[in-house]
Design an enzyme around this catalytic site. Structure first.
Site, PDB file in Angstrom:
ATOM      1  N   GLU A  57       0.804  -1.225   0.000  1.00  0.00           N
ATOM      2  CA  GLU A  57       0.000   0.000   0.000  1.00  0.00           C
ATOM      3  C   GLU A  57       0.837   1.276   0.000  1.00  0.00           C
ATOM      4  O   GLU A  57       0.300   2.374  -0.148  1.00  0.00           O
ATOM      5  CB  GLU A  57      -0.947   0.003   1.206  1.00  0.00           C
ATOM      6  N   THR A  79       8.927  -3.323   5.470  1.00  0.00           N
ATOM      7  CA  THR A  79       9.732  -4.532   5.607  1.00  0.00           C
ATOM      8  C   THR A  79       8.972  -5.708   5.016  1.00  0.00           C
ATOM      9  O   THR A  79       7.848  -5.986   5.420  1.00  0.00           O
ATOM     10  CB  THR A  79      10.048  -4.824   7.091  1.00  0.00           C
ATOM     11  N   VAL A  80       9.611  -6.365   4.053  1.00  0.00           N
ATOM     12  CA  VAL A  80       9.052  -7.576   3.456  1.00  0.00           C
ATOM     13  C   VAL A  80      10.076  -8.687   3.681  1.00  0.00           C
ATOM     14  O   VAL A  80      11.233  -8.559   3.265  1.00  0.00           O
ATOM     15  CB  VAL A  80       8.778  -7.398   1.949  1.00  0.00           C
ATOM     16  N   ALA A  84       7.333 -18.800   2.810  1.00  0.00           N
ATOM     17  CA  ALA A  84       7.351 -20.084   2.098  1.00  0.00           C
ATOM     18  C   ALA A  84       6.669 -20.035   0.733  1.00  0.00           C
ATOM     19  O   ALA A  84       6.726 -21.005  -0.010  1.00  0.00           O
ATOM     20  CB  ALA A  84       6.681 -21.150   2.967  1.00  0.00           C
ATOM     21  N   THR A  85       6.028 -18.893   0.400  1.00  0.00           N
ATOM     22  CA  THR A  85       5.308 -18.800  -0.872  1.00  0.00           C
ATOM     23  C   THR A  85       5.924 -17.725  -1.764  1.00  0.00           C
ATOM     24  O   THR A  85       6.836 -17.010  -1.352  1.00  0.00           O
ATOM     25  CB  THR A  85       3.822 -18.449  -0.628  1.00  0.00           C
ATOM     26  N   HIS A  87       4.494 -15.042  -2.612  1.00  0.00           N
ATOM     27  CA  HIS A  87       3.916 -13.746  -2.245  1.00  0.00           C
ATOM     28  C   HIS A  87       5.001 -12.689  -2.073  1.00  0.00           C
ATOM     29  O   HIS A  87       4.835 -11.543  -2.490  1.00  0.00           O
ATOM     30  CB  HIS A  87       3.094 -13.907  -0.959  1.00  0.00           C
ATOM     31  N   PHE A 112      13.309   5.142  -1.570  1.00  0.00           N
ATOM     32  CA  PHE A 112      12.955   3.743  -1.317  1.00  0.00           C
ATOM     33  C   PHE A 112      13.697   3.243  -0.082  1.00  0.00           C
ATOM     34  O   PHE A 112      14.894   2.973  -0.124  1.00  0.00           O
ATOM     35  CB  PHE A 112      13.324   2.890  -2.532  1.00  0.00           C
TER      36      PHE A 112
END
EC number: 2.5.1.78
Length: 153
Positions: A57, A79-80, A84-85, A87, A112
């Site tokens: 967002e 923070t990303v 396990a996927t 995504h 950024f």
């Protein structure tokens, strides 16, 4: 001729967009950014912070801030952390593309400061421990780029 920005934030107005997801990390990034801005002379009342649900967002609110005409720079923080996927890949790619696109479209710098890490330990290291604080570094970049971009205003 050589162009460069200086690191004096006096008189600058800065918007900060922060993703709430992984808040235990993003709150430290925000603390670092606020510290960096204030240490370089940006007044507290010249800093606006908008919390969004997560990193995905961030670009929308960063765009609204940047296009408002109210700010000299906008900092994005989030923070990303890989799970396990797939995504993680989608979120990282779209946030990076969104912020990069804003940087080119807007007349002000959009910085950024979103961590994209493989592990939680890497995120913690970049939020104020071993690897410094990327929020602080983003604040310094915002000040420098705000001054540099004004040289072509």
């Amino acid at each position: 001729m050589v162009f460069e920005g200086h690191l004096v934030g006096t008189g600058l107005k800065v918007g900060v967009v922060v993703g709430r997801f992984n808040e235990f990390i993003t709150s430290k990034l925000l603390g670092g950014a606020l510290d960096g801005l204030k240490r370089h002379g940006v007044e507290e009342n010249d800093i606006d912070v908008a919390w969004v649900p997560g990193a995905f967002e961030i670009p929308l609110i960063a765009k609204k801030m940047a296009s408002s005409g109210k700010y000299d720079a906008v900092i994005t923080l989030g923070t990303v952390i890989r799970g396990a996927t797939t995504h993680y890949d989608y979120v990282c790619n779209e946030v990076a593309k969104g912020v990069a696109s804003l940087s080119l479209q807007m007349d002000i710098p959009v910085i950024f400061g979103v961590l994209t890490t493989e592990t939680i330990e890497q995120a913690i290291e970049r939020a104020g421990t071993k690897a410094g604080n990327k929020g602080y570094e983003s604040a310094v970049a915002a000040i420098e780029m705000a001054h540099l971009s004004k040289q072509w205003a």
